[in-house]
Motif scaffolding. Structure first.
Motif, PDB file in Angstrom:
ATOM      1  N   ALA A   1      37.509   2.382  51.820  1.00  0.00           N
ATOM      2  CA  ALA A   1      36.143   1.870  51.931  1.00  0.00           C
ATOM      3  C   ALA A   1      35.870   0.829  50.842  1.00  0.00           C
ATOM      4  O   ALA A   1      35.176  -0.183  51.076  1.00  0.00           O
ATOM      5  N   THR A   2      36.398   1.048  49.630  1.00  0.00           N
ATOM      6  CA  THR A   2      36.221   0.084  48.543  1.00  0.00           C
ATOM      7  C   THR A   2      36.880  -1.246  48.883  1.00  0.00           C
ATOM      8  O   THR A   2      36.325  -2.335  48.610  1.00  0.00           O
ATOM      9  N   ALA A   3      38.062  -1.186  49.478  1.00  0.00           N
ATOM     10  CA  ALA A   3      38.736  -2.424  49.859  1.00  0.00           C
ATOM     11  C   ALA A   3      37.909  -3.203  50.887  1.00  0.00           C
ATOM     12  O   ALA A   3      37.804  -4.445  50.816  1.00  0.00           O
ATOM     13  N   VAL A   4      37.299  -2.502  51.823  1.00  0.00           N
ATOM     14  CA  VAL A   4      36.436  -3.176  52.796  1.00  0.00           C
ATOM     15  C   VAL A   4      35.234  -3.803  52.088  1.00  0.00           C
ATOM     16  O   VAL A   4      34.822  -4.936  52.371  1.00  0.00           O
ATOM     17  N   GLY A   5      34.627  -3.055  51.112  1.00  0.00           N
ATOM     18  CA  GLY A   5      33.481  -3.585  50.385  1.00  0.00           C
ATOM     19  C   GLY A   5      33.831  -4.834  49.590  1.00  0.00           C
ATOM     20  O   GLY A   5      33.064  -5.791  49.543  1.00  0.00           O
TER      21      GLY A   5
ATOM     22  N   GLY B   1      23.194  -3.206  48.724  1.00  0.00           N
ATOM     23  CA  GLY B   1      22.709  -1.993  49.360  1.00  0.00           C
ATOM     24  C   GLY B   1      23.410  -1.705  50.680  1.00  0.00           C
ATOM     25  O   GLY B   1      23.707  -0.554  51.023  1.00  0.00           O
ATOM     26  N   ALA B   2      23.670  -2.758  51.425  1.00  0.00           N
ATOM     27  CA  ALA B   2      24.362  -2.564  52.709  1.00  0.00           C
ATOM     28  C   ALA B   2      25.795  -2.126  52.498  1.00  0.00           C
ATOM     29  O   ALA B   2      26.365  -1.387  53.334  1.00  0.00           O
ATOM     30  N   LEU B   3      26.420  -2.536  51.402  1.00  0.00           N
ATOM     31  CA  LEU B   3      27.799  -2.112  51.148  1.00  0.00           C
ATOM     32  C   LEU B   3      27.899  -0.586  50.953  1.00  0.00           C
ATOM     33  O   LEU B   3      28.954   0.004  51.178  1.00  0.00           O
ATOM     34  N   GLY B   4      26.793   0.008  50.538  1.00  0.00           N
ATOM     35  CA  GLY B   4      26.812   1.462  50.376  1.00  0.00           C
ATOM     36  C   GLY B   4      27.036   2.195  51.694  1.00  0.00           C
ATOM     37  O   GLY B   4      27.565   3.324  51.719  1.00  0.00           O
TER      38      GLY B   4
END
Length: 886
Positions: free
Chosen positions: A402-406, A416-419
């Motif tokens: 998920a971090t790599a996608v963010g 906020g949307a990245l959360g």
């Protein structure tokens, strides 16, 4: 998680302890009389006596053989007891004398022998049981055909039904079994030399029981039964000494049945492997609660049962470990599995079942069964379930993804949307591994989002109120998702467990429906209760209370394992449960100190019985699905037992009704068939006595002829009664010889013509085979059939006998042109005392002639049938006898 050290099987240790409390039993087992069982037992006894052992001959059946009498030698002999029976004094084994003497070793020949009437026990094996309970070691002899489970097979092979049998458990509980074996040719030579039977009896035995083929089959039975006993000894030793299997002492095959269409192919291939190895077959299905629901394995398990396999169903998360555990517990040597078609990534990762077994099952021979060409892909692959550590390792991997996608969308999407991206690993962890894993994933996701994307970046602080609100909302949503999806995962797994329980309940219902009798039914209930509870189980039925007693007495009727038996303290709990119709024993509020727990099987009409479960030390009541499954078992078992009781009562009622019909028929026949000839005989004698001198010579001759004819009729009727009794008690033993059917038919026809003074047509047929039949029995059959045909065709009727070949059989047809047999009576004309109804009356006769014909023909291996009408005018009867050709 590593397995603990292997521990001895408690049941095996308990069996050893119980054996120490009883006297030993050694059985000298043979395939047939004359192999030398008694001689070997006496020789071993003399060696023990010379070594200082206390040996006593309780009873040895010498059958008049001098060499057997000489083999006793200087062995001390227990005097026989005298029992009075019907005015005679009979010799018998002195059980009380043996118990008082208490020798070290007691010789008790012929275990299957029936005791003299008036003895304490009807069978000698029961004497041996009492001696063992008293601590006396017993040596005995028996032949394999006397085992109760083999009596039907022996009757089919030899044509002789063994009347004296011994329960299989007696041999199974013996401490030692020694096989006394010689080739059939040597045994036949002993018979010819008169070393087994006297010459007349030996010649009959050689033509019947002691044929080489019969002896070879009995020898195979003895060898197999001894091998099974040795195999059971090996398995018991391994369990008692905590030895992990398999030991390659004997082959066993296990088929691994999955929930896919290819499983039936695996079962058939395993059956072929087992047949080639002459080994027993076990079919194992392991349910995985964590796997997706797949096809029903019941068809493959039913196929395995039809093919003679023992089916086993268990549940486990680790499929290879469960398979190897079951295989080692049953000392299996060969595993048969389907190759399947797992996905490429599973093959590369080595997560296929076949790959896991190749690595772990190093003590077994592994058979891989390829899929049939064009077979559909299984619904589920042979994947090995992930270990517990894989869930914790997956959490950082999911968060890192998920971090790599963010990071990829950083700058293009608001912080906020990245959360929202981090909600994906939270849901995946909760669904895949549970709410705890989901909560850890939520915490790790929050830290990564805060540290990498919320200002000020690369710190765990929060800059403004807007970010605080976003963090709070994120935390609440994450925890809610973790709890909800984790609960959903638990619900799915629980549903799968319930589906497994329901499937097992359906299988158990099928087993209850397939149970052969009440004993099989109770054994099935005990086995299923043992499987659910994971320990020994038993079934107790209730005896009606004796006068003066208020409650019924529970009695053990089935147990798993067979030696499991409640102690006296536990039986007190069973009596309380039976009297109050409530559970009692360990894990309950009543008599919790008992080692067993008893649950009632209740029906609408009362209590059907009790199911007992032996709970381990510190164990309590069952919980969850196991408790619900046991309740369902009790309900189904109670209904099944009630149904079995009703069926038995119905069978008893039908038997009573049939007995009453036969009794009425017999009394009616006695009243008619005895009174009529006796009246004629008495009248002729009275006339000759009072008016003899005044009568002419012709009149006196007529009176004497009438008395002689009625006497012969009476003798024939009594002979029929005795004949049907011999047939019903299976005392007919054909003496087979090559018979010329044409000559036999001609002889029977000539005798009937002389007796009746009527013509009988004979069509002998051409090129008839000469079958091996009993000439006397065949002559009696033809005489009865001709007598019936002449009687029912009337003075002016025609009777014919025709012989013809029908394939591999030869047919004898006796035809007449009488009124025939009503179609409704055709299937009953061969029943004893049945007389077919004519248009105006019931046919004359005792109703035994055709019943005797059927019994004699069946004894010679043939068939008999009635056909009517045989003529265009609706008249005529044909009795057709078919016998095997040469």
């Amino acid at each position: 998680m590593a397995e603990g050290p292997a521990r001895p099987d408690p049941d095996a240790l308990l069996a050893l302890v119980r054996q120490e409390d009883r006297g030993r039993l050694k059985v000298f087992l043979g395939a047939a009389p004359g192999v030398g069982k008694t001689m070997e037992m006496l020789a071993e006894a003399r060696r023990r006596l010379a070594g200082g052992s206390d040996v006593l001959v309780g009873i040895v059946e010498t059958h008049g053989r001098a060499e057997t009498q000489a083999a006793i030698g200087d062995l001390p002999i227990l005097p026989r007891a005298r029992i009075a029976y019907r005015g005679q004094s009979l010799e018998a084994f002195d059980l009380d004398g043996a118990l008082a003497r208490r020798p070290g070793i007691l010789l008790l020949d012929e275990l299957a022998h029936t005791n003299v009437p008036g003895s304490r026990h009807p069978k000698r094996w029961q004497d041996a049981e009492e001696l063992r309970e008293a601590g006396v070691e017993v040596w005995t002899t028996m032949n394999v055909q006397h085992l109760e489970s083999l009596s039907e097979a022996v009757a089919r092979i030899t044509g002789v039904r063994v009347a004296e049998t011994v329960p299989d458990r007696v041999l199974a509980e013996a401490d030692a079994v020694e096989l006394i074996d010689i080739p059939p040719s040597e045994l036949i030579e002993r018979m010819r030399q008169g070393r087994i039977y006297c010459p007349d009896q030996a010649s009959r035995a050689l033509r019947g029981f002691f044929r080489e083929g019969n002896l070879a089959a009995l020898r195979e039975m003895a060898l197999r039964r001894t091998a099974e006993r040795v195999d059971a000894d090996v398995t018991g030793y391994m369990r008692a000494n905590a030895i992990a299997g398999p030991w390659p002492a004997g082959d066993r095959v296990m088929a691994l049945v999955g929930a896919d269409p290819a499983s039936e192919r695996v079962v058939r291939e395993a059956r072929r492997v087992a047949d080639a190895l002459k080994a027993p077959l076990v079919a194992l299905h392991v349910e995985q609660p964590s796997s997706a629901p797949g096809p029903d394995p019941s068809p493959a398990l039913r196929l395995a049962e039809r093919l003679g396999a023992t089916t086993v169903t268990s549940a486990a998360a680790d499929l290879p470990a469960a398979i190897l555990r079951e295989a080692r517990a049953r000392n299996v040597t060969h595993l048969v599995i389907g190759r399947g078609r797992p996905s490429r990534w599973r093959r590369l990762a080595g997560r296929t079942l076949s790959g896991a077994l190749l690595r772990q099952a190093t003590d077994f021979t592994l058979h891989l069964v390829p899929e049939a060409t064009g077979a559909a892909r299984p619904a589920s692959a042979e994947a090995r379930p992930l270990p517990a550590w894989a869930g914790w390792a997956a959490i950082p991997a999911l968060v890192a993804g998920a971090t790599a996608v963010g990071l990829a969308f950083d700058g293009a999407v608001p912080e906020g949307a990245l959360g929202m991206v981090y909600l994906v690993p939270i849901v995946a962890a909760a669904v895949g591994f549970g709410p705890v894993h989901g909560g850890v994933a939520a915490a790790l996701s929050f830290l990564a989002w805060n540290f990498l994307f919320l200002p000020p970046r690369y710190t765990l602080s929060i800059a403004g109120p807007q970010d605080v609100v976003g963090v709070v909302v994120f935390a609440l949503v994450a925890l809610l998702l973790a709890g909800t999806t984790g609960g959903l995962g638990r619900s799915v797994r629980a549903a799968r467990a319930r589906m497994l329980g329901l499937r097992r309940l359906v299988e158990f219902s099928r087993r209850l429906g397939a149970a052969g009798d009440k004993g099989d039914l109770m054994q099935a209930i005990a086995e299923e209760a043992s499987r659910i509870a994971g320990g020994p189980a038993c079934v107790l039925l209730l005896l009606p209370p004796l006068p003066g007693e208020a409650a019924p007495e529970p009695v053990l009727r089935a147990a798993v394992p067979i030696e499991a038996e409640p102690d006296e303290a536990s039986m007190a709990a069973a009596r309380w449960a039976a009297a109050n119709r409530r559970a009692a024993g360990r894990g309950t509020d009543t008599l919790p100190s008992a080692a067993w727990q008893f649950r009632p099987m209740r029906t609408a009409h009362g209590l059907a019985g009790l199911v007992g479960l032996r709970q381990p030390e510190g164990g309590g009541a069952l919980h969850g699905e196991a408790d619900r499954a046991l309740d369902a078992l009790l309900d189904q078992a109670a209904v099944a037992l009630e149904r079995a009781e009703l069926m038995e009562e119905r069978a008893r009622g039908e038997a009573r009704a049939e007995t009453e019909v036969l009794r009425t028929a017999l009394l009616t026949s006695l009243g008619h068939d005895l009174r009529t000839p006796l009246t004629s005989i008495r009248g002729a004698i009275a006339t000759l006595r009072t008016s003899g001198p005044a009568l002419s010579e012709a009149t006196r001759a007529d009176l004497l002829a009438a008395a002689e004819e009625e006497t012969e009729r009476l003798s024939r009727w009594i002979a029929n009664i005795l004949g049907i009794v011999r047939i019903e008690s299976r005392q007919i033993e054909p003496r087979r010889e090559t018979v010329d059917l044409a000559e036999a038919a001609e002889t029977a026809v000539a005798r009937s013509v002389r007796a009746q003074g009527r013509e009988i047509a004979l069509a002998p047929g051409a090129r008839l085979a000469a079958p091996r039949l009993d000439p006397a029995l065949l002559d009696q059959v033809l005489a009865n059939l001709l007598d019936n045909a002449l009687k029912f065709s009337g003075p002016g009727g025609h009777v014919a006998v025709r012989l013809r070949r029908e394939g591999a059989e030869v047919a004898i047809a006796v035809e007449d042109d009488g009124p025939g047999i009503p179609r409704a009576d055709l299937h009953r004309v061969f029943d004893p005392f049945f007389r077919a109804t004519r248009t105006d009356r019931v046919a004359a006769g005792s109703g035994l002639g055709l019943a005797i014909c059927r019994g004699l023909v069946h004894a010679m291996g043939g068939r008999i049938a009635a056909e009517s009408p045989t003529l265009p005018n609706g008249r005529g009867t044909r009795m057709l006898v078919r016998v095997p050709g040469a």
